[in-house]
Scaffold this active site. Structure first.
Site, mmCIF file in Angstrom:
data_model
loop_
_atom_site.group_PDB
_atom_site.id
_atom_site.type_symbol
_atom_site.label_atom_id
_atom_site.label_comp_id
_atom_site.label_asym_id
_atom_site.label_seq_id
_atom_site.Cartn_x
_atom_site.Cartn_y
_atom_site.Cartn_z
ATOM 1 N N SER A 130 0.796 -1.229 0.000
ATOM 2 C CA SER A 130 0.000 0.000 0.000
ATOM 3 C C SER A 130 0.829 1.279 0.000
ATOM 4 C CB SER A 130 -0.996 -0.015 1.148
ATOM 5 O OG SER A 130 -0.378 -0.372 2.355
ATOM 6 N N HIS A 178 -5.552 -3.535 -2.970
ATOM 7 C CA HIS A 178 -5.246 -2.554 -4.017
ATOM 8 C C HIS A 178 -5.177 -3.156 -5.418
ATOM 9 C CE1 HIS A 178 -4.482 0.568 -1.061
ATOM 10 N NE2 HIS A 178 -3.849 -0.349 -0.353
ATOM 11 N N LYS A 185 -12.400 0.134 -1.990
ATOM 12 C CA LYS A 185 -11.382 0.799 -2.810
ATOM 13 C C LYS A 185 -11.849 0.821 -4.266
ATOM 14 C CE LYS A 185 -7.975 0.390 0.720
ATOM 15 N NZ LYS A 185 -7.214 -0.525 1.537
HETATM 16 C C1 LIG Z 1 -7.332 -0.735 3.039
HETATM 17 C C2 LIG Z 1 -6.620 -1.999 3.307
HETATM 18 C C3 LIG Z 1 -7.144 -2.960 4.172
HETATM 19 C C4 LIG Z 1 -8.360 -2.711 5.007
HETATM 20 O O1 LIG Z 1 -9.523 -2.713 4.275
HETATM 21 P P1 LIG Z 1 -10.801 -1.944 4.847
HETATM 22 O O2 LIG Z 1 -11.942 -2.537 4.125
HETATM 23 O O3 LIG Z 1 -10.573 -0.496 4.562
HETATM 24 O O4 LIG Z 1 -10.833 -2.230 6.321
HETATM 25 C C5 LIG Z 1 -6.484 -4.161 4.299
HETATM 26 N N1 LIG Z 1 -5.322 -4.383 3.634
HETATM 27 C C6 LIG Z 1 -4.775 -3.472 2.819
HETATM 28 C C7 LIG Z 1 -3.508 -3.791 2.103
HETATM 29 C C8 LIG Z 1 -5.401 -2.245 2.641
HETATM 30 O O5 LIG Z 1 -4.847 -1.322 1.854
#
Ligand SMILES: *Cc1c(COP(=O)(O)O)cnc(C)c1O
Length: 385
Positions: free
Chosen positions: A175, A203, A235
């Site tokens: 990320s 992602h 996302k």
């Molecule tokens: C955003 C994210 C999460 C968490 O997901 P949410 O649905 O926002 O709780 C988990 N792992 C990664 C790599 C992320 O970027």
């Protein structure tokens, strides 16, 4: 009380104090903050679906039909036909026998890792894994071993010297760096050591691979044991929630044992309906991924020519490494003064000396937006030299 105040003051003095923006608009390329309109390069709305009229209409229709809230957890009376349909469609999407919805990706990671390990297990984690995977391992009574980022030699040695592990967990697209995990090398290691391979594709799902089926599809890896796919829906899907995909015994085990699944209220069914509409768009509108990739390529080519320090990744996460926290914060402030929103990322989120601007692109951006960002970045580096 006084201790908290002192701790907050220390944080402020170190330049690490964090404050929230208050958006007065929908998520998008142009966002409203106070009386400013900013050009945003910091959402995870990679395909521009968070405010898509079709997704919003499905949300409204779902609320009309099923109300505002689920009213109970999945195992009591909160599991609605909207959830069931979405699970079936997600399983079909990623080519897996089953999928299970969780309320967030954070909770999905906690649920999977805790359900699959006990005090005799070992959980292996990439050092740069997302906080939710790190916290998941902490929550188990298992031993946790973290290997240096993407270092397969080290992981091989660590596995050879260990009792049977339970889970190897990795972000698929990291990320903060935007690079892809070496999943083709992780898979045979997991197989050889009879471990699960938990792939967090927050992602990658919707963004990478044919039809947006994610990082595994991009690398031609099947979503079947020992692979467990965790995908988020907040996302690229632009909505909210997460899912875990895998085979029948895995999903049934999660339903029985994943505490973050069992002891929490189900997502509102309207959210599931909105996500079903989003999934159809993700699957059918290939142009969104093509456009996103061409914006990323445009940025990478020009930023490289300008001599900016990138990571070599070709995903929509594009960090510009600046070094010190002060440099990153100053750059972010300068861009903000020009109406461009790009966050500065500092330790402990990233390693000391690698403070950065973290730029993310969306299919809703125009090439002209990328050019405006590049111009502003060029002025930054002129000012600094
Ligand atoms: C955003 C994210 C999460 C968490 O997901 P949410 O649905 O926002 O709780 C988990 N792992 C990664 C790599 C992320 O970027």
């Amino acid at each position: 009380m006084r201790e908290l105040t002192a701790r907050l003051a220390t944080r402020r003095a170190r330049g690490l104090y964090r404050e929230r923006l208050v958006l007065a608009s929908a998520q998008g390329v142009h966002i409203r903050v106070g009386d400013e309109t900013l050009l945003s390069f910091c959402s995870n709305d990679y395909l521009g679906l968070a405010n898509d009229p079709r997704v919003v209409a499905a949300f409204c229709a779902g609320a009309e039909r099923y109300g505002a809230g689920a009213g109970a957890s999945h195992l009591i009376s909160g599991h609605n036909i909207a959830h069931q349909a979405l699970e079936d469609e997600l399983a079909d999407f990623v080519g897996s026998p089953r999928a299970l919805l969780f309320s967030t990706g954070y909770m999905a990671n906690l649920g999977v890792v805790t359900a699959l390990s006990d005090r005799h297990s070992i959980v292996f984690e990439d050092k740069l894994n997302h906080a939710s995977l790190i916290d998941a391992a902490r929550l188990t009574q298992a031993k946790v071993k973290r290997y240096p980022h993407a270092d397969m030699e080290r992981l091989t040695t660590m596995l050879a010297n260990s009792a049977v592990p339970s889970v190897i967990a990795s972000d698929a697209v990291f990320s903060m760096d935007g690079d892809l995990a070496p999943l083709q090398r992780l898979l045979p290691l997991a197989r050889a050591h009879k471990a699960w391979l938990l792939v967090d594709d927050a992602h990658g799902i919707g963004v990478l691979g044919p039809g947006g089926r994610g990082s595994l599809a991009h690398l031609d890896i099947a979503t079947q044991a020992p692979v467990i796919l965790m995908g988020t829906l907040g996302k690229a899907f632009g909505v909210f929630g997460a899912f875990v995909a895998g085979d029948e015994p895995l999903i049934e085990t999660l339903i029985q044992h994943a505490r973050t699944y069992i002891y929490t209220t189900a997502l509102p069914p309207a959210v599931a309906e909105a996500t079903r509409a989003s999934l159809q768009i993700v699957r059918s509108e290939e142009w969104r991924r093509e456009r996103l990739q061409s914006l990323v390529d445009r940025f990478v080519e020009q930023a490289t020519q300008m001599g900016l320090s990138l990571t070599g990744a070709r995903t929509p996460i594009q960090p510009v490494i600046l070094g010190s926290p002060e440099a990153a914060v100053a750059a972010s402030r300068t861009l903000r003064a020009q109406g461009i929103l790009v966050p500065a990322i500092r330790p402990p989120t990233v390693a000391p000396g690698t403070s950065r601007l973290r730029i993310t692109f969306s299919a809703a951006h125009e090439p002209a937006h990328v050019d405006r960002l590049l111009q502003a970045l060029a002025q930054l580096s002129d000012g600094g030299s």
